[in-house]
Design an enzyme around this catalytic site. Structure first.
Site, PDB file in Angstrom:
ATOM      1  N   ARG A   1     -11.142  -2.882   7.492  1.00 28.01           N
ATOM      2  CA  ARG A   1     -10.916  -1.449   7.716  1.00 28.01           C
ATOM      3  C   ARG A   1     -11.883  -0.880   8.754  1.00 28.01           C
ATOM      4  O   ARG A   1     -13.072  -1.221   8.753  1.00 28.01           O
ATOM      5  CB  ARG A   1     -11.097  -0.723   6.381  1.00 28.01           C
ATOM      6  CG  ARG A   1     -10.697   0.736   6.405  1.00 28.01           C
ATOM      7  CD  ARG A   1     -11.022   1.404   5.073  1.00 28.01           C
ATOM      8  NE  ARG A   1     -10.516   2.772   5.049  1.00 28.01           N
ATOM      9  CZ  ARG A   1     -10.930   3.709   4.192  1.00 28.01           C
ATOM     10  NH1 ARG A   1     -11.860   3.421   3.284  1.00 28.01           N
ATOM     11  NH2 ARG A   1     -10.429   4.913   4.227  1.00 28.01           N
TER      12      ARG A   1
ATOM     13  N   ASN B   1     -11.600  -1.641  -0.287  1.00 31.45           N
ATOM     14  CA  ASN B   1     -10.556  -1.411   0.707  1.00 31.45           C
ATOM     15  C   ASN B   1     -10.371  -2.545   1.705  1.00 31.45           C
ATOM     16  O   ASN B   1     -10.102  -2.301   2.881  1.00 31.45           O
ATOM     17  CB  ASN B   1     -10.864  -0.113   1.464  1.00 31.45           C
ATOM     18  CG  ASN B   1     -10.707   1.098   0.574  1.00 31.45           C
ATOM     19  OD1 ASN B   1      -9.633   1.338   0.032  1.00 31.45           O
ATOM     20  ND2 ASN B   1     -11.777   1.846   0.387  1.00 31.45           N
TER      21      ASN B   1
ATOM     22  N   ASP C   1      -2.506   5.351  -3.331  1.00 31.07           N
ATOM     23  CA  ASP C   1      -2.923   6.381  -2.374  1.00 31.07           C
ATOM     24  C   ASP C   1      -1.776   7.327  -2.057  1.00 31.07           C
ATOM     25  O   ASP C   1      -1.976   8.343  -1.402  1.00 31.07           O
ATOM     26  CB  ASP C   1      -3.406   5.727  -1.076  1.00 31.07           C
ATOM     27  CG  ASP C   1      -4.881   5.368  -1.144  1.00 31.07           C
ATOM     28  OD1 ASP C   1      -5.547   5.746  -2.129  1.00 31.07           O
ATOM     29  OD2 ASP C   1      -5.373   4.703  -0.217  1.00 31.07           O
TER      30      ASP C   1
ATOM     31  N   TRP D   1       0.844  -1.186   0.000  1.00 26.53           N
ATOM     32  CA  TRP D   1       0.000   0.000   0.000  1.00 26.53           C
ATOM     33  C   TRP D   1       0.890   1.251   0.000  1.00 26.53           C
ATOM     34  O   TRP D   1       1.873   1.321   0.717  1.00 26.53           O
ATOM     35  CB  TRP D   1      -0.919   0.006   1.244  1.00 26.53           C
ATOM     36  CG  TRP D   1      -1.692   1.283   1.336  1.00 26.53           C
ATOM     37  CD1 TRP D   1      -2.823   1.596   0.647  1.00 26.53           C
ATOM     38  CD2 TRP D   1      -1.365   2.426   2.125  1.00 26.53           C
ATOM     39  NE1 TRP D   1      -3.224   2.886   0.954  1.00 26.53           N
ATOM     40  CE2 TRP D   1      -2.340   3.412   1.865  1.00 26.53           C
ATOM     41  CE3 TRP D   1      -0.325   2.721   3.021  1.00 26.53           C
ATOM     42  CZ2 TRP D   1      -2.332   4.667   2.475  1.00 26.53           C
ATOM     43  CZ3 TRP D   1      -0.305   3.966   3.626  1.00 26.53           C
ATOM     44  CH2 TRP D   1      -1.310   4.918   3.351  1.00 26.53           C
TER      45      TRP D   1
ATOM     46  N   LYS E   1     -16.060   6.476  -9.045  1.00 25.77           N
ATOM     47  CA  LYS E   1     -14.832   5.887  -8.489  1.00 25.77           C
ATOM     48  C   LYS E   1     -15.263   4.685  -7.666  1.00 25.77           C
ATOM     49  O   LYS E   1     -15.966   4.834  -6.675  1.00 25.77           O
ATOM     50  CB  LYS E   1     -14.104   6.918  -7.620  1.00 25.77           C
ATOM     51  CG  LYS E   1     -12.885   6.378  -6.888  1.00 25.77           C
ATOM     52  CD  LYS E   1     -12.135   7.497  -6.167  1.00 25.77           C
ATOM     53  CE  LYS E   1     -10.986   6.959  -5.326  1.00 25.77           C
ATOM     54  NZ  LYS E   1     -10.222   8.035  -4.678  1.00 25.77           N
ATOM     55  N   TRP E   2     -14.870   3.492  -8.098  1.00 27.44           N
ATOM     56  CA  TRP E   2     -15.294   2.221  -7.472  1.00 27.44           C
ATOM     57  C   TRP E   2     -14.129   1.727  -6.621  1.00 27.44           C
ATOM     58  O   TRP E   2     -13.116   1.286  -7.149  1.00 27.44           O
ATOM     59  CB  TRP E   2     -15.638   1.224  -8.583  1.00 27.44           C
ATOM     60  CG  TRP E   2     -16.047  -0.145  -8.172  1.00 27.44           C
ATOM     61  CD1 TRP E   2     -15.381  -1.007  -7.358  1.00 27.44           C
ATOM     62  CD2 TRP E   2     -17.216  -0.848  -8.600  1.00 27.44           C
ATOM     63  NE1 TRP E   2     -16.052  -2.195  -7.246  1.00 27.44           N
ATOM     64  CE2 TRP E   2     -17.191  -2.125  -8.003  1.00 27.44           C
ATOM     65  CE3 TRP E   2     -18.287  -0.530  -9.440  1.00 27.44           C
ATOM     66  CZ2 TRP E   2     -18.182  -3.079  -8.223  1.00 27.44           C
ATOM     67  CZ3 TRP E   2     -19.274  -1.483  -9.659  1.00 27.44           C
ATOM     68  CH2 TRP E   2     -19.231  -2.738  -9.061  1.00 27.44           C
ATOM     69  N   ASP E   3     -14.304   1.829  -5.323  1.00 29.43           N
ATOM     70  CA  ASP E   3     -13.214   1.513  -4.397  1.00 29.43           C
ATOM     71  C   ASP E   3     -13.395   0.111  -3.818  1.00 29.43           C
ATOM     72  O   ASP E   3     -14.492  -0.472  -3.900  1.00 29.43           O
ATOM     73  CB  ASP E   3     -13.231   2.568  -3.262  1.00 29.43           C
ATOM     74  CG  ASP E   3     -11.860   2.825  -2.672  1.00 29.43           C
ATOM     75  OD1 ASP E   3     -10.959   1.991  -2.861  1.00 29.43           O
ATOM     76  OD2 ASP E   3     -11.698   3.862  -2.004  1.00 29.43           O
TER      77      ASP E   3
ATOM     78  N   ASP F   1     -15.613  12.212  -3.175  1.00 27.98           N
ATOM     79  CA  ASP F   1     -15.102  10.928  -2.671  1.00 27.98           C
ATOM     80  C   ASP F   1     -15.927  10.468  -1.476  1.00 27.98           C
ATOM     81  O   ASP F   1     -17.067  10.912  -1.246  1.00 27.98           O
ATOM     82  CB  ASP F   1     -13.600  11.083  -2.344  1.00 27.98           C
ATOM     83  CG  ASP F   1     -12.809   9.793  -2.500  1.00 27.98           C
ATOM     84  OD1 ASP F   1     -12.919   8.931  -1.609  1.00 27.98           O
ATOM     85  OD2 ASP F   1     -12.100   9.633  -3.509  1.00 27.98           O
ATOM     86  N   ASP F   2     -15.347   9.615  -0.676  1.00 25.92           N
ATOM     87  CA  ASP F   2     -15.970   8.972   0.482  1.00 25.92           C
ATOM     88  C   ASP F   2     -16.593  10.003   1.448  1.00 25.92           C
ATOM     89  O   ASP F   2     -16.096  11.123   1.574  1.00 25.92           O
ATOM     90  CB  ASP F   2     -14.852   8.202   1.208  1.00 25.92           C
ATOM     91  CG  ASP F   2     -15.383   7.137   2.139  1.00 25.92           C
ATOM     92  OD1 ASP F   2     -16.596   7.082   2.361  1.00 25.92           O
ATOM     93  OD2 ASP F   2     -14.553   6.363   2.642  1.00 25.92           O
TER      94      ASP F   2
ATOM     95  N   CYS G   1     -10.405   1.580  -8.119  1.00 30.16           N
ATOM     96  CA  CYS G   1      -9.522   1.948  -7.017  1.00 30.16           C
ATOM     97  C   CYS G   1      -9.627   0.825  -6.006  1.00 30.16           C
ATOM     98  O   CYS G   1     -10.697   0.253  -5.820  1.00 30.16           O
ATOM     99  CB  CYS G   1      -9.991   3.274  -6.430  1.00 30.16           C
ATOM    100  SG  CYS G   1      -9.069   3.776  -4.976  1.00 30.16           S
TER     101      CYS G   1
HETATM  102  C1  DGJ Z   1      -9.049   4.488  -0.506  1.00 34.42           C
HETATM  103  C2  DGJ Z   1      -8.793   5.215  -1.783  1.00 34.42           C
HETATM  104  O1  DGJ Z   1      -7.635   4.761  -2.384  1.00 34.42           O
HETATM  105  C3  DGJ Z   1      -8.746   6.717  -1.521  1.00 34.42           C
HETATM  106  O2  DGJ Z   1      -8.435   7.407  -2.690  1.00 34.42           O
HETATM  107  C4  DGJ Z   1     -10.062   7.139  -0.969  1.00 34.42           C
HETATM  108  O3  DGJ Z   1     -11.062   7.000  -1.932  1.00 34.42           O
HETATM  109  C5  DGJ Z   1     -10.397   6.346   0.270  1.00 34.42           C
HETATM  110  N1  DGJ Z   1     -10.290   4.933   0.043  1.00 34.42           N
HETATM  111  C6  DGJ Z   1     -11.769   6.667   0.762  1.00 34.42           C
HETATM  112  O4  DGJ Z   1     -12.116   5.926   1.837  1.00 34.42           O
END
Ligand code: DGJ
Length: 735
Positions: A427, A467, A535, A180, A463-465, A347-348, A513
């Site tokens: 997370r 995590n 990131d 990361w 933007k499809w994240d 974003d988020d 993403c």
């Molecule tokens: C992880 C992404 O890589 C960031 O750019 C951002 O969108 C955050 N998540 C939001 O929680």
């Protein structure tokens, strides 16, 4: 065209016909060839992969080459070597012996497919070995299709997409590793005896720690613009395994496919299993040559909307993080518009009703707008975007939920969880992964995008994240005897959702993403327009990450944003000029709170954005020539893009370290036409005086033989001096 050889027929994939007899299969692209021997009733054997073969050489090779290796080794007889496929038949027999039944070819819309149909000598077990070629790309995609008609189910224990023998010599592999915020680091090493393995087991994010792509330099230490290079990219979004077995033969044995660990797959009669494509390329023009092959193929066939220029955007994340509100979004939209930007992405932090999304520990799954933050809703945001004359985009993380969410309260059975075990959380201490093997979950995830797009058709970008890794082996949907299918069915479900979205919303821009660069792979790219490289937005570290990424992915897909100083990840203070010059080598965007920028900084960005619009076609659709690698630690990194017509080029030069009286190499350009003359113009100039060669014209021949002498430092007023230096030069043909 079938060319009669002594042994059979040569099939040129671009012009194919079918022969029912013994076949010698020549699969060719514009500049490459793969030659196989596939006699009916016999085994399919590998003969050659490399530079395009003339038909006469191919015919001679068929007579003279040894055909030592199977084109796709299977397990059971001659067991000591590594195999691409291993199965347990319904009766417990663990052997395979495949013989060619026939070879045929068919046309897809933009491609030709050659299929070598194989059957086990004894069992009703069938495998197709498939090859796809395009008339306009130097890539051969290969994969397998497995089915059977045995009484009992069989188990696939190993199921590589492809195998390739590579003649020993001084063979090196270049591959990407990282973590990361440090994705796509380049590793280059010679192949040594034993196994060199590149693998992923994350379940979701398969390009953080390693990448499913390699470059294989056949004639010594990898070089950017000379030497023979085979490139291979596995087109898969899930767990993978690529490995080289360097045994006691004259060859390295390369295998690539889904990582079969904890994924044994049971196949009932008449069901079929298709492995993901391995894309192979070959170039005599070094690593950059192979990259150009991947990039051209990607833009034409393998990334969504690869022929459409990408918009210049501002993303809200590093500017405001979770602090989303209507006025703040309006201000950011106004600012990006004033600098010439074309799109704003929220974003988020915009969603959640019962549980507002104020940090990362709640609300995923509750995709309703938080009316406390956005009283005018998404309608209000779109109205603001319209007012500013820009487009609007939005962030989602649709494969996930938090245990603190209305979705989880309603559907705890929708998440991946091991039976009889406490769930392991991701997370924020509450994140869980939805079970994409479940068709209801697939519908829900499709519905997130579909609801947004039907309610707000003006949304231009999503933007499809993603995590979180898969931390729990357990599908609450799959039966107990199919738990080992979980990873594969997850990605099958993910693909189905993506296909539905793309069928309905072909023009929507989608960014992949996954905690940064966790989803830079050719499994997802047919559905996504681009990916977030990392990131980490620190410009210096980005040079290294983007360099590695460019081995396989074109600039049009590489989201690269200008962010704040000090940088939020490294805390390094890098001048804006350098941050701009790095971001402009990919798909340019901003990731900053513009209201914290000075007027002077905004002016520099405004000018850069205007200039980027001029060079955008060259950067996003041009051919890459990497010139000096940051990994060679020469104090400078440099690359350039040239237009297909070679009438325009953009040259980047970034100093990567700073010492008094240091000596940097003079960088020779590449990819220009020797006979053309090019006028040189510096972009993003901050120096008090123009460069000596500003506005001057040089032949391509001179520039490629000598390059230009780039001053090591910027000549600016004393109080503006710093330890960074970079240049972007625009070259345009003088007619
Ligand atoms: C992880 C992404 O890589 C960031 O750019 C951002 O969108 C955050 N998540 C939001 O929680």
């Amino acid at each position: 065209m079938n060319i009669k050889s002594k042994f059979g027929y040569l099939c040129c994939a671009s012009l194919l016909t079918t022969s029912l007899w013994a076949q010698d299969v020549l699969i060719s692209t514009r500049n490459t060839s793969l030659l196989l021997d596939a006699p009916v009733g016999g085994e399919v054997r590998f003969i050659y992969y490399g530079d395009k073969l003339s038909t006469s050489d191919a015919a001679t090779l068929l007579e003279t080459e040894q055909k030592t290796f199977s084109a796709y080794p299977v397990y059971g007889l001659n067991c000591p070597s590594e195999s691409a496929l291993s199965v347990t038949h319904g009766d417990g027999n663990m052997t395979l012996q495949l013989e060619v039944i026939k070879v045929d070819t068919r046309k897809e819309q933009t491609a030709d497919i050659t299929t070598i149909r194989l059957k086990d000598k004894v069992y009703p077990f069938y495998m197709n070995l498939c090859y796809r070629t395009y008339p306009d790309a130097d890539i051969i995609e290969t994969w397998t299709e497995i089915t059977h008609e045995e009484k009992k189910a069989i188990t696939l224990n190993r199921f590589a997409s492809a195998y390739l023998p590579i003649r020993k010599g001084d063979v090196w592999v270049s591959h990407l590793y990282g973590s990361w915020a440090n994705e796509a680091q380049l590793a280059q090493e010679p192949l040594r005896p034993g196994i060199k393995m590149i693998k992923n087991k994350d379940g979701i994010r398969n390009s953080h720690t390693a990448h499913a792509e390699v470059m294989i330099s056949l004639d010594g230490k990898p070089k950017e613009n000379t030497g023979s290079v085979i490139g291979a990219a596995l087109c898969y979004s899930g767990n993978y395994k690529l490995f080289f077995d360097t045994d006691d033969s004259d060859y390295h044995h390369f295998f690539a496919g889904i990582n079969e660990e904890n994924s044994a797959y049971t196949l009932k009669a008449k069901e079929s299993f298709r492995t993901p494509e391995l894309a192979l390329t070959y170039s005599k023009d070094g690593l950059s040559g192979s990259s150009r092959n991947f990039h051209a193929w990607a833009r034409k066939h393998k990334i969504a909307n690869g022929a459409t220029a990408r918009k210049i955007l501002l993303n809200s994340w590093e500017g405001v993080y979770f602090d989303i509100n209507q006025e703040g979004m309006d201000q950011m939209m106004s600012d990006i518009q004033s600098m010439g930007g074309e799109l704003f992405v929220m974003d988020d932090g915009w969603f959640g009703d019962k549980y507002p999304r104020n940090k990362d520990n709640s609300s995923l799954g509750d995709w309703m707008v938080d009316a406390r933050k956005l009283p005018r809703g998404i309608e209000g945001l779109i109205a603001d975007a319209n007012k500013h004359g820009i487009k609007f985009g939005i962030w989602i993380e649709p494969e996930m939920a938090n245990t603190t969410s209305e979705l989880y309260e309603k559907h705890p059975e929708w998440v991946l969880k091991a039976p009889n075990r406490e769930i392991v959380l991701g997370r924020g201490g509450t994140q869980v992964v939805l079970d994409l093997s479940n068709p209801e979950v697939q519908d829900f995830i499709f519905g997130i995008v579909d609801n947004l797009m039907t309610t707000y058709p003006e949304i231009d970008y999503i933007k499809w994240d993603a995590n979180m890794s898969i931390l729990n082996h357990g599908s609450q949907y799959l039966p107990s005897d199919q738990q080992s299918h979980m990873y594969i069915e997850y990605h099958g479900g993910f693909k189905k959702v993506c296909e539905r979205i793309r069928a309905k919303y072909p023009d929507l821009t989608l960014q992949a993403c996954a905690s940064g660069g966790g989803r830079a792979n050719y499994g997802v790219m047919p559905y996504f327009d681009e990916f977030w490289v990392s990131d980490n937005t620190d410009a210096l570290q980005r040079i290294y990450m983007q360099w590695g990424t460019s081995y396989f992915f074109p600039a049009i897909a590489m989201a690269s944003h200008i962010s704040a100083a000090p940088n939020h990840q490294t805390f390094r203070v890098i001048p804006l000029k350098y941050r701009i010059d790095v971001a402009m080598s990919g798909r340019l965007g901003m990731e900053i709170q513009p209201k914290n920028m000075t007027e002077e900084e905004k002016t520099l960005c405004r000018k850069a954005i205007a200039d980027y619009k001029t060079i955008r076609p060259v950067v996003q659709f041009g051919d890459i020539y990497r010139l000096v690698s940051p990994y060679d630690r020469l104090g400078v990194a440099s690359l350039m893009y040239t237009s297909p017509e070679k009438d325009k080029a953009v040259f980047y030069w970034w100093k990567t370290e700073h010492f008094v009286n240091q000596h940097l190499p003079r960088v020779k350009m590449n990819g220009l036409s020797p006979d053309k003359k090019y006028r040189v113009c510096e972009l993003n100039r901050i120096d008090n005086e123009p460069l000596a060669f500003e506005g001057k014209a040089f032949t391509g021949e001179y520039l490629m033989a000598n390059g230009l002498e780039i001053p090591y430092n910027h000549i600016v007023d004393y109080h503006k001096q710093n330890d960074y230096s970079s240049r972007v030069l625009y070259l345009e043909e003088v007619k």
